[in-house]
Design an enzyme around this catalytic site. Structure first.
Site: not given
Ligand code: EPZ
Length: 425
Positions: A397, A116, A23, A305, A121
């Protein structure tokens, strides 16, 4: 589709070396779009998501050479500003091309991302940020289109400390002249590593004492030679797997402070933890695993995670433990499969109520996402007898040579590739 055949019931024992962080590597690869100069990245794990990212960079016009953990990204031709749906649908992180392309070419057109299936999301926080910076956002033929005549520096308070939005907005602001301030940002170690990589490209970006990201945009960024940090989720997964099998494992080349909360909870659960600057050793203090309640939260809270692997451990506790998933709304898909392996779990909205059982029983189960898949592998390692984990492509992945690393620790786990052995799917 590949499966894992696991003959469980053995304690994990020995030493395992942690790979570079998926990540952190993913956004740093995307950051190479911010320059035409050559970039070198070291300690990049050989994973499916990394290969997808390399394909995205190549489709956009970069030449990428991957050799044994080192990636060289060169400019080949003028970059395109759109990516095909076939690549984007495989991985949500593909949306990180938006920030670099928008800031360099004032436009980007990207299909809504896949990844995933752990919740809705959305990408609204990314898009609201781009709009504040002066971009217009529209949807055309299933693509999100962001366009701007001119981008300007701005102060943005994120409505939630989204990792993805923090990274996208930070990359975008790095080439916008003037001072951008991002508040309520994600503080995950991967964000810190991207900041370091951007700094080495010449970006003027820092974290202030209030936890805000301050960016003084520069006119041009240059190449970098960056070594990716250790994968804290892989680290945590091995620590939990060692605990669940009541093993004795030393995890090396990691950063223990990135897993502080997990290690604290493992102490509470009755395990011995010894750390140095870059190693963690876990041993079993008691036969019984004490129940520990857990809620996921943005860093430095308990990582979402690691929620699924933690669930496998708590299924074996003596008593009952609650797990509350507060980041994603649909991240319990491993629970019914764990129940098929003998676990006692009741799901009430975002809380899993677990009553510990003595052991898992072997079964054929199916991975439905990356970390949920690893939870099933951990359960399989504990269950006496033969378990089969199907749809291993999810696990591929995010975990590099996972069966080799587990075998080194004494596990009996084999990959079964039906194509290679000529079986019908
Ligand atoms: C990153 O995803 C990681 N992915 C995820 O890891 C990890 O679970 C997540 O951060 C939280 O730590 C990568 O780094 C590639 P977020 P990301 O934006 O950036 C909501 C793994 O297993 N949200 O912090 O997509 C969203 O729906 C993966 O390696 C909005 O509502 O996570 C979620 O509920 C899976 N609107 C929460 O925030 C937005 O515009 C956290 O999402 C963006 C996010």
């Amino acid at each position: 589709m590949d499966k894992f055949i696991i003959k469980g019931g053995k304690k994990l024992k020995g030493t395992v070396e942690i790979s570079g962080s998926k990540n952190a590597a993913l956004p740093i690869l995307m950051a190479t779009l911010l320059t035409d100069e050559t970039c070198f990245l070291n300690r990049v794990p050989n994973l499916r998501d990394i290969r997808t990212t390399i394909k995205i960079l190549e489709e956009l016009g970069k030449k990428v050479i991957y050799d044994n953990g080192t990636v060289e990204v060169r400019s080949k031709r003028k970059l395109k500003t759109t990516v095909s749906y076939d690549l984007v649908k495989q991985m949500r992180a593909s949306f990180w091309v938006a920030g670099p392309l928008l800031t360099r070419f004032k436009k980007a057109s990207i299909p809504l991302p896949g990844g995933c299936a752990i919740g809705v999301r959305p990408v609204d926080i990314h898009l609201r940020g781009f709009e504040k910076m002066g971009a217009k956002v529209s949807t055309e033929k299933g693509n999100v289109v962001v366009k701007a005549k001119k981008l300007h520096p701005v102060k943005i308070i994120l409505s939630f400390p989204s990792v993805g939005a923090t990274l996208n907005l930070m990359m975008c602001a790095s080439l916008i002249p003037g001072k951008t301030v991002l508040e309520n940002v994600a503080r995950e170690p991967e964000v810190g590593d991207v900041i370091k990589a951007l700094q080495s490209m010449g970006a003027n970006i820092s974290l202030d004492e209030k936890g805000r990201i301050i960016i003084e945009g520069v006119s041009k960024l240059h190449g970098m030679n960056h070594t990716v940090i250790a994968d804290r989720i892989e680290t945590g997964t091995f620590v939990i797997a060692a605990a669940a099998t009541r093993g004795e494992v030393e995890i090396t080349e990691c950063v223990p402070e990135h897993n502080e909360i997990l290690l604290e909870y493992l102490l509470d659960a009755g395990f011995n933890i010894e750390t140095t600057q870059d190693t963690i050793k876990i041993t079993c203090r008691n036969k019984k695993i004490k129940p520990v309640n857990m809620k996921t939260a943005p860093f430095p809270g308990f990582a979402t995670d690691l929620q699924a692997p933690w669930m496998s451990l708590m299924c074996l506790c003596s008593g009952s433990a609650d797990i509350s998933e507060d980041i994603f709304e649909n991240r319990f898909m491993h629970a019914p499969e764990l129940v098929r392996m003998g676990a006692n779990i009741l799901i009430d909205r975002n809380t899993a109520k677990i009553t510990g059982v003595k052991s898992f029983s072997p079964a054929v189960v199916m991975a439905s996402d990356l970390r949920g898949g690893m939870a099933l592998v951990i359960a399989g390692l504990c269950a006496k007898g033969t378990s089969v984990v199907e749809r291993v492509y999810h696990i591929d992945r995010g975990y590099e040579i996972i069966e080799e690393k587990l075998t080194e620790l004494g596990a009996n786990i084999k990959r079964h590739n039906p194509v290679l052995v000529g079986e019908e799917e």
